[in-house]
Design a protein around this motif. Structure first.
Motif, mmCIF file in Angstrom:
data_model
loop_
_atom_site.group_PDB
_atom_site.id
_atom_site.type_symbol
_atom_site.label_atom_id
_atom_site.label_comp_id
_atom_site.label_asym_id
_atom_site.label_seq_id
_atom_site.Cartn_x
_atom_site.Cartn_y
_atom_site.Cartn_z
ATOM 1 N N LYS A 1 8.545 0.207 -9.300
ATOM 2 C CA LYS A 1 7.243 -0.235 -8.795
ATOM 3 C C LYS A 1 6.569 0.821 -7.930
ATOM 4 C CE LYS A 1 8.266 -5.146 -8.832
ATOM 5 N NZ LYS A 1 9.110 -6.068 -8.075
ATOM 6 N N PHE A 2 7.380 1.687 -7.339
ATOM 7 C CA PHE A 2 6.779 2.762 -6.540
ATOM 8 C C PHE A 2 6.234 3.862 -7.434
ATOM 9 C CE2 PHE A 2 9.169 0.685 -3.184
ATOM 10 C CZ PHE A 2 8.285 0.763 -2.118
ATOM 11 N N GLU A 3 6.961 4.099 -8.572
ATOM 12 C CA GLU A 3 6.457 5.083 -9.530
ATOM 13 C C GLU A 3 5.083 4.660 -10.030
ATOM 14 O OE1 GLU A 3 9.256 6.800 -12.629
ATOM 15 O OE2 GLU A 3 10.525 5.291 -11.634
ATOM 16 N N THR B 1 1.354 -5.274 12.357
ATOM 17 C CA THR B 1 2.557 -4.523 12.682
ATOM 18 C C THR B 1 3.696 -4.980 11.767
ATOM 19 O OG1 THR B 1 1.779 -4.614 14.936
ATOM 20 C CG2 THR B 1 4.033 -3.881 14.612
ATOM 21 N N GLY B 2 4.496 -4.027 11.332
ATOM 22 C CA GLY B 2 5.657 -4.369 10.520
ATOM 23 C C GLY B 2 5.353 -4.530 9.048
ATOM 24 N N THR B 3 4.183 -4.077 8.618
ATOM 25 C CA THR B 3 3.833 -4.249 7.213
ATOM 26 C C THR B 3 4.044 -2.961 6.406
ATOM 27 O OG1 THR B 3 1.539 -3.831 7.837
ATOM 28 C CG2 THR B 3 2.169 -6.126 7.536
ATOM 29 N N GLY B 4 4.624 -1.950 7.034
ATOM 30 C CA GLY B 4 4.938 -0.730 6.291
ATOM 31 C C GLY B 4 3.813 0.280 6.229
ATOM 32 N N LYS B 5 3.052 0.372 7.309
ATOM 33 C CA LYS B 5 1.922 1.311 7.311
ATOM 34 C C LYS B 5 2.396 2.769 7.281
ATOM 35 C CE LYS B 5 -0.261 -0.605 10.930
ATOM 36 N NZ LYS B 5 0.485 -1.863 11.117
ATOM 37 N N THR B 6 3.556 3.020 7.915
ATOM 38 C CA THR B 6 4.030 4.411 7.963
ATOM 39 C C THR B 6 4.170 4.996 6.554
ATOM 40 O OG1 THR B 6 5.328 3.669 9.849
ATOM 41 C CG2 THR B 6 5.710 5.917 9.095
ATOM 42 N N ALA B 7 4.780 4.231 5.663
ATOM 43 C CA ALA B 7 4.934 4.730 4.298
ATOM 44 C C ALA B 7 3.587 4.743 3.577
ATOM 45 C CB ALA B 7 5.929 3.878 3.529
ATOM 46 N N GLY C 1 16.382 2.041 0.012
ATOM 47 C CA GLY C 1 16.549 0.658 -0.422
ATOM 48 C C GLY C 1 15.252 -0.134 -0.491
ATOM 49 N N PHE C 2 14.116 0.560 -0.452
ATOM 50 C CA PHE C 2 12.850 -0.157 -0.640
ATOM 51 C C PHE C 2 12.752 -0.547 -2.111
ATOM 52 C CE2 PHE C 2 10.137 2.161 2.842
ATOM 53 C CZ PHE C 2 11.110 1.855 3.774
ATOM 54 N N GLU C 3 12.464 -1.801 -2.405
ATOM 55 C CA GLU C 3 12.360 -2.208 -3.802
ATOM 56 C C GLU C 3 10.931 -2.447 -4.248
ATOM 57 O OE1 GLU C 3 15.047 -5.458 -4.128
ATOM 58 O OE2 GLU C 3 16.793 -4.127 -4.050
ATOM 59 N N THR C 4 10.201 -3.130 -3.387
ATOM 60 C CA THR C 4 8.826 -3.465 -3.739
ATOM 61 C C THR C 4 7.886 -2.901 -2.685
ATOM 62 O OG1 THR C 4 9.833 -5.572 -4.263
ATOM 63 C CG2 THR C 4 7.468 -5.405 -4.593
ATOM 64 N N PRO C 5 6.794 -2.302 -3.119
ATOM 65 C CA PRO C 5 5.841 -1.824 -2.117
ATOM 66 C C PRO C 5 5.243 -3.003 -1.358
ATOM 67 C CG PRO C 5 5.297 -1.002 -4.326
ATOM 68 C CD PRO C 5 6.366 -2.029 -4.494
ATOM 69 N N SER C 6 4.974 -2.805 -0.090
ATOM 70 C CA SER C 6 4.296 -3.848 0.662
ATOM 71 C C SER C 6 2.820 -3.826 0.269
ATOM 72 C CB SER C 6 4.454 -3.604 2.161
ATOM 73 O OG SER C 6 3.706 -2.465 2.530
ATOM 74 N N GLU C 7 2.088 -4.845 0.717
ATOM 75 C CA GLU C 7 0.699 -4.970 0.280
ATOM 76 C C GLU C 7 -0.150 -3.764 0.709
ATOM 77 O OE1 GLU C 7 -1.016 -8.713 1.405
ATOM 78 O OE2 GLU C 7 -2.969 -8.146 0.567
HETATM 79 P P1 ADP Z 1 4.010 -0.744 10.642
HETATM 80 O O1 ADP Z 1 3.695 0.684 10.935
HETATM 81 O O2 ADP Z 1 3.041 -1.388 9.724
HETATM 82 O O3 ADP Z 1 4.215 -1.545 11.899
HETATM 83 P P2 ADP Z 1 6.457 0.330 9.632
HETATM 84 O O4 ADP Z 1 5.888 1.372 8.782
HETATM 85 O O5 ADP Z 1 7.036 0.756 10.942
HETATM 86 O O6 ADP Z 1 5.410 -0.821 9.880
HETATM 87 O O7 ADP Z 1 7.544 -0.465 8.775
HETATM 88 C C1 ADP Z 1 8.304 -1.530 9.292
HETATM 89 C C2 ADP Z 1 9.705 -1.551 8.680
HETATM 90 O O8 ADP Z 1 9.639 -1.912 7.304
HETATM 91 C C3 ADP Z 1 10.396 -0.210 8.725
HETATM 92 O O9 ADP Z 1 11.734 -0.418 9.115
HETATM 93 C C4 ADP Z 1 10.314 0.314 7.311
HETATM 94 O O10 ADP Z 1 11.399 1.165 7.007
HETATM 95 C C5 ADP Z 1 10.339 -0.956 6.495
HETATM 96 N N1 ADP Z 1 9.641 -0.853 5.203
HETATM 97 C C6 ADP Z 1 8.441 -0.254 4.988
HETATM 98 N N2 ADP Z 1 8.067 -0.382 3.703
HETATM 99 C C7 ADP Z 1 9.038 -1.093 3.079
HETATM 100 C C8 ADP Z 1 9.230 -1.555 1.719
HETATM 101 N N3 ADP Z 1 8.325 -1.319 0.776
HETATM 102 N N4 ADP Z 1 10.337 -2.253 1.445
HETATM 103 C C9 ADP Z 1 11.251 -2.505 2.426
HETATM 104 N N5 ADP Z 1 11.136 -2.105 3.714
HETATM 105 C C10 ADP Z 1 10.031 -1.402 4.045
#
Ligand code: ADP
Ligand code: MG
Length: 591
Positions: free
Chosen positions: A10-12, A56-62, A28-34
């Motif tokens: 799903k990331f590809e 917060t916690g929605t995976g913005k860093t990635a 171990g990320f399987e599905t992209p967050s929204e």
């Molecule tokens: P935000 O910046 O939105 O607060 P983060 O980027 O810090 O959130 O991500 C929160 C946590 O979720 C981190 O521990 C990160 O490694 C994890 N994470 C991010 N994306 C995924 C994903 N697609 N699947 C599983 N875990 C994820």
């Protein structure tokens, strides 16, 4: 034998390359967050500015990290990407994440720049070649001034946690830093909330950004319910303890406004026998790590924190967030309440307010688009009941220690004469009397109008009116209503106090006759509205102050006691920069 299916990860599908996909699998990320699903394809394909709002916690860093890493040229050693982030913790967290994401890309270097650590060491790391720099605004300014970093060629600038950076007074720093970057770079702004300061930044520094919103703007988690408790300011601490005692299994983050309050509340709780600890910017990194470790493994039940220090805490299962004080910026409330109700669990966010702050609750409601429930601080009796049942259920669930078996005959002898019922009563008396004795003399902590009275010495009259919350009034709408029907100005009406089915208000005594006259035969939607001069002198709150500090010295004795709380002056983000000084004291007291 295993069958191997080839399918597109799903990331590809989002367009990410092999090296990152490999790292994603490792993580171990399987599905992209929204937010990742929405932002990544855009950022990969287009050279655009973007504003992305997600909790917060929605995976913005990635969401910004993956595309940034894809777009960076790792063969060039020039700094190409700058990420600004509000605190040292977040800076390090982002840097670590980026290093993880890029571990299969040789030659790609990410360097963290933040206050409180050697600036020359950081300069050395940059000099070795850092395509991505993650920085706090203060330290970044310093390094620019000392020409230790060159950001004149960057192609991407990420403003992470933009709302928080602005809350902390970094607007001017951001302004100056961006003035050293090329016009044609792309700016990616990530934020949990969108206060008007953030839109100002967006307007000022970005060109027709694409806007992505995940979930509802500014809305807290659906799983969180919001409650507020009105107390007199001096009863805040006692109220906090009641709330904790009424929730025996509490696992909570308690927010205070300043470092000093944070420290004080934590110290008081520890002194009163709770498993509590403080988390704020005056603690060393080491101490903070220790506190967080104890919190994660539940040795600490009540973590008292400043907003900034609690940022980025991702501990699931937090049952309660307690706002010991409301934050200065009400937008911050969203971050606070977001510490609970995670991972599909439900949570409660409680706010302790004084009467003058109740109207702030309304502003918070407008922001989170959810309503608060007004609750009463539990009475001593209620707390005793809760604790009693909790104890009973703990006993019911307890695993039996069979080492006791051999003593059983002699114990039986001692207790032989008692029935089961008597035994239970006796057992609970042993366990419970102290608690009960403490609380039986406790008083009502819910704020009542202290100065309210009928024809008071202050020249005003207090009235009772038989409409209240259930008729859809709050103090503001009732005041408006009264102003209109009595044809009085705001100044003549005061102390409008709306209860469930009735209310109180005051007018200058000179208007007494008019008030009674207007309401002599007044109907609202067919119902008679009744107004009387209040007999309640309203002085209930003046009763004897018995020292209700909550229960002292009991249960949570096995707990974590933070070691020597050495204080030192955090140098974080204190550069030599000029215009920052103005905000410095305020900002530094909030960490
Ligand atoms: P935000 O910046 O939105 O607060 P983060 O980027 O810090 O959130 O991500 C929160 C946590 O979720 C981190 O521990 C990160 O490694 C994890 N994470 C991010 N994306 C995924 C994903 N697609 N699947 C599983 N875990 C994820
Ligand atoms: Mg983040």
């Amino acid at each position: 034998m295993r069958l191997i299916f080839s399918y597109m990860n799903k990331f590809e599908a989002l367009g990410l390359g092999e090296a990152i996909i490999k790292a994603v699998n490792d993580m171990g990320f399987e599905t992209p967050s929204e937010v990742q699903e929405k932002a990544i394809p855009i950022l990969l394909k287009e050279d655009t500015d973007i504003v992305a709002l997600a909790q917060t916690g929605t995976g913005k860093t990635a969401a910004f990290g993956f595309p940034l890493i894809e777009k960076i040229d790792s063969n060039s050693r020039i700094t190409q990407g700058l990420i600004l982030s509000p605190t040292r913790e977040l800076c390090l967290q982002i840097t670590n994440e980026l290093k993880n994401y890029s571990k299969y890309i040789p030659g790609l270097h990410t360097v963290a720049i933040y206050g409180g650590a050697s600036i020359t060491d950081q300069a050395k790391q940059i000099k070795r070649g850092a395509q991505i720099v993650v920085a706090t605004p203060g330290r970044m300014q310093d390094m620019i001034n000392r020409k230790m970093v060159d950001i004149t060629n960057i192609s991407y600038c990420v403003l992470d946690e933009a709302d928080e950076m602005l809350n902390m007074g970094f607007y001017e720093d951001i302004n100056t830093i961006l003035s050293h970057t090329p016009e044609d770079k792309n700016t990616w702004l990530f934020s949990a909330t969108m206060p008007k300061e953030v839109s100002t930044i967006a307007k000022r520094f970005m060109q027709t950004p694409i806007e992505i919103t995940v979930g509802h703007k500014n809305t807290g988690s659906k799983n969180v319910s919001h409650e507020y408790y009105v107390v007199n300011s001096r009863d805040r601490y006692a109220a906090l303890k009641r709330l904790a005692d009424a929730n025996p299994d509490i696992f909570s983050v308690i927010f205070c406004r300043t470092k000093r309050d944070t420290q004080k509340v934590a110290e008081n709780l520890i002194g009163d026998g709770y498993n509590a600890a403080a988390l704020h910017g005056d603690l060393s990194q080491n101490q903070r790590d220790l506190v967080m470790k104890s919190f994660r493994n539940r040795q600490i039940q009540m973590l008292v924190a400043t907003d900034v220090a609690a940022r980025g805490i991702d501990v699931d299962d937090v049952t309660h967030v307690i706002n010991y004080q409301l934050p200065d910026e009400i937008e911050t409330y969203t971050h606070r309440s977001g510490r609970t109700g995670r991972a599909g669990k439900s949570g409660v966010s409680m706010v302790i307010v004084s009467k003058s702050e109740v109207r702030k609750i309304r502003s918070v409601e407008r922001i989170i688009k959810k309503s608060f429930e007004k609750k009463e601080i539990p009475s001593g009796e209620e707390i005793c009941q809760v604790q009693l049942f909790h104890l009973a259920s703990d006993i019911g669930k307890a695993e039996i220690n069979h080492e006791i078996d051999s003593y059983l005959p002699s114990i039986n002898e001692v207790l032989e004469e008692f029935s089961k019922e008597e035994l239970i009563k006796k057992f609970f008396s042993v366990e419970f009397s102290r608690f009960h004795n403490y609380y039986k003399k406790s008083r009502d902590l819910n704020a009542v109008n202290e100065r309210e009275g009928n024809s008071g010495s202050d020249g005003s009259t207090r009235y009772f009116i038989n409409v209240g919350e259930k008729d859809g009034f709050d103090w503001m709408t009732l005041k408006d209503f009264l102003k209109e029907v009595l044809e009085l100005g705001s100044d003549s009406l005061s102390r409008v106090d709306v209860k469930e089915s009735f209310s109180f208000f005051n007018t200058n005594t000179e208007h007494q006759e008019r008030v009674l006259q207007v309401f002599e035969d007044f109907r609202m939607e067919g119902r008679k509205v009744n107004v009387e001069i209040s007999k309640d002198s309203g002085r209930r709150g003046r009763r004897r102050r018995d020292n209700d500090g909550g229960f002292k010295g009991k249960r949570r004795s096995d707990g974590f006691k933070p070691k020597g709380r050495k204080r030192f002056d955090s140098k974080e983000d204190r550069g030599s920069g000029g215009n920052r000084k103005r905000d410095r004291r305020k900002r530094s007291d909030r960490r």
